[in-house]
Design a protein around this motif. Structure first.
Motif, short mmCIF file in Angstrom:
data_model
loop_
_atom_site.label_atom_id
_atom_site.label_comp_id
_atom_site.label_asym_id
_atom_site.label_seq_id
_atom_site.Cartn_x
_atom_site.Cartn_y
_atom_site.Cartn_z
N ALA A 4 0.82 -1.22 0.00
CA ALA A 4 0.00 0.00 0.00
C ALA A 4 0.86 1.26 0.00
O ALA A 4 0.36 2.36 -0.30
CB ALA A 4 -0.93 0.01 1.21
N MET A 18 -7.36 -0.30 0.82
CA MET A 18 -6.82 -1.29 -0.12
C MET A 18 -6.45 -2.60 0.57
O MET A 18 -6.16 -3.59 -0.09
CB MET A 18 -5.59 -0.74 -0.83
CG MET A 18 -5.91 0.45 -1.71
SD MET A 18 -4.50 0.96 -2.70
CE MET A 18 -4.77 0.02 -4.17
N GLU A 40 -13.33 1.50 -4.90
CA GLU A 40 -11.86 1.50 -5.00
C GLU A 40 -11.33 2.94 -4.91
O GLU A 40 -12.08 3.89 -5.12
CB GLU A 40 -11.42 0.76 -6.27
CG GLU A 40 -12.12 1.15 -7.54
CD GLU A 40 -11.46 2.34 -8.19
OE1 GLU A 40 -10.24 2.46 -8.11
OE2 GLU A 40 -12.18 3.19 -8.76
N GLY A 96 -10.86 -4.52 -1.14
CA GLY A 96 -9.45 -4.14 -1.04
C GLY A 96 -8.62 -4.71 -2.20
O GLY A 96 -8.43 -5.92 -2.28
N ASN A 127 -5.46 -4.67 -2.91
CA ASN A 127 -4.25 -5.40 -2.53
C ASN A 127 -4.56 -6.81 -2.05
O ASN A 127 -3.78 -7.74 -2.27
CB ASN A 127 -3.49 -4.64 -1.42
CG ASN A 127 -2.76 -3.43 -1.97
OD1 ASN A 127 -2.95 -3.05 -3.13
ND2 ASN A 127 -1.91 -2.83 -1.16
#
Length: 432
Positions: A145, A374, A336, A380, A382
């Motif tokens: 992140a 994220m 997002e 999220g 990630n």
């Protein structure tokens, strides 16, 4: 009343599972054609003029640079350098993962790209050395992140574009410099969490690298590390604008991936160009619709009405920032980062300015909130990228990231209420 209709319609469309960009566009068109007298030609004109801004060109260039670096062996050399420097400490490979993510973040501008580039190399190595898969996944998902906090950052470009209509808006250069110290602090805190857990559970350590090995790994990684100097040094020195820096980084990344490291054959370049164009088109489509949405909000005076209402409630700076963080964290549950910034920034920034909050500081607060978003479900980014690399389920990954996520939340509180963390460097460099 207008605000209730607009946000209600947007929420209903998003709850149907419709993509954010299309939800924004349909909301705007429905409202304009049923409740206003705005001609259709004005809508078409706004669609095109909305993405004419010179600053927006930075986005496809940073995406292209990140893709060249991801496929060009730069990440592997950065990891080797990081491992040589910190691998002998408790949880050495985990610390190398955090350091590798911080270094790659400083050249890529994207969190998912950082997770892919660093995670695909370091995670298998951590599992082979005896680290639990959950530990490695937690480290990389959260450290990845850093890609949107340490400059250059696509998310910061989005914030600058979304607030460009405000006379007191923050520039991309100011935001990039403001992200340096918070980015380094967060990297340190994530590394500290990694070290503490590794020491507590007695996870493996690597033999200490010799001075020769460290110098050798630095020489290998130096071409990738020089990109940090090119981008940040170029912007600070005034040699080029952030958009020109993005173009320079794309060209530089192409040269080192193809001609210096030779990890990417020329035949692989069209594939990278195509994937970059696809991702850029997706983001630009979201931006176009968000600009249209912002146009409707402004024409209906909704940001000003919200600002009047909030200040009328007697909310001070502390309470407003708390409400903002809660709102952004909740938005991170189903949107997002790009969409959140483009929708929320034009609404929240006028209120922040009225309360005397610096727009650069507020931008960093928004970016840190996006980082947290994220790394937690259900959307999220990630988590999904890490899930693809680790072959772990989202639920299992969510449990794995909690120690680092709590660290990020504590850091968010510090960044929110200590503006000096964000503003000291750009002020010291005479940029504010």
């Amino acid at each position: 009343m207008s605000a209730a209709i607009i946000f209600g319609l947007l929420l209903v469309l998003m709850l149907t599972g419709m993509p954010i960009s299309i939800s924004l566009g349909l909301t705007v068109l429905t409202f304009l054609f049923t409740m206003t007298d705005v001609p259709i030609s004005a809508v078409a004109l706004k669609l095109f003029t909305g993405i004419e801004k010179f600053e927006i060109m930075a986005i496809p260039f940073f995406i292209l640079a990140g893709n060249f670096l991801t496929h060009g062996g730069v990440a592997r050399r950065m990891i080797n350098f990081a491992t040589a420097m910190v691998g002998h400490w408790h949880g050495g490979l985990g610390l190398a993962g955090v350091m590798g993510c911080a270094l790659f973040a400083a050249v890529s501008g994207s969190s998912p790209a950082t997770v892919v580039a660093i995670g695909s190399v370091i995670l298998p190595a951590m599992v082979r050395q005896g680290f639990p898969r959950q530990f490695g996944a937690g480290v990389i998902t959260t450290a990845g992140a850093l890609g949107i906090l340490i400059p250059p950052s696509i998310c910061m470009v989005m914030y600058a574009v979304a607030t460009a209509g405000n006379p007191k808006s923050a520039s991309i250069g100011q935001l990039f410099m403001a992200g340096v110290i918070p980015g380094l602090i967060l990297a340190f805190l994530l590394g500290l969490t990694t070290w503490h857990r590794a020491r507590k559970n007695n996870y493996p350590r690597l033999p200490k690298a010799s001075l020769g090995q460290r110098l050798s790994s630095f020489r290998e990684a130096v071409w990738g590390l020089l990109l940090i100097v090119v981008v940040i040094g170029g912007i600070y020195s005034g040699a080029f604008t952030p958009t020109e820096a993005a173009a320079m980084s794309a060209v530089y990344a192409f040269v080192i991936a193809v001609f210096v490291y030779k990890d990417m054959p020329l035949a692989g370049v069209p594939k990278v160009l195509l994937s970059s164009a696809s991702m850029s088109a997706m983001l630009l489509y979201i931006i176009t619709n968000a600009v249209l949405f912002s146009f409707v909000l402004t024409s209906e005076n909704i940001p000003q009405a919200i600002a009047d209402w909030i200040t009328g409630q007697g909310l001070g700076v502390v309470a407003f920032l708390l409400v903002t963080n809660l709102l952004l964290l909740m938005a991170g549950n189903f949107m997002e980062p790009s969409s959140i910034v483009l929708i929320m920034a034009p609404i929240l920034v006028p209120v922040a300015l009225r309360l005397g909050i610096d727009p650069v500081h507020f931008g960093i607060i928004m970016v840190v909130n996006m980082e947290v978003g994220m790394c937690h479900p259900p959307v999220g980014l990630n988590l999904y990228v890490a899930s693809g690399i680790t072959k772990m389920g989202i639920t299992e990954l969510t449990v794995a990231v909690w120690p680092w996520l709590l660290t990020m939340l504590a850091f968010l509180v510090a960044v929110t209420y200590l503006p000096i963390l964000s503003l000291w460097l750009p002020r010291s460099l005479g940029m504010m």
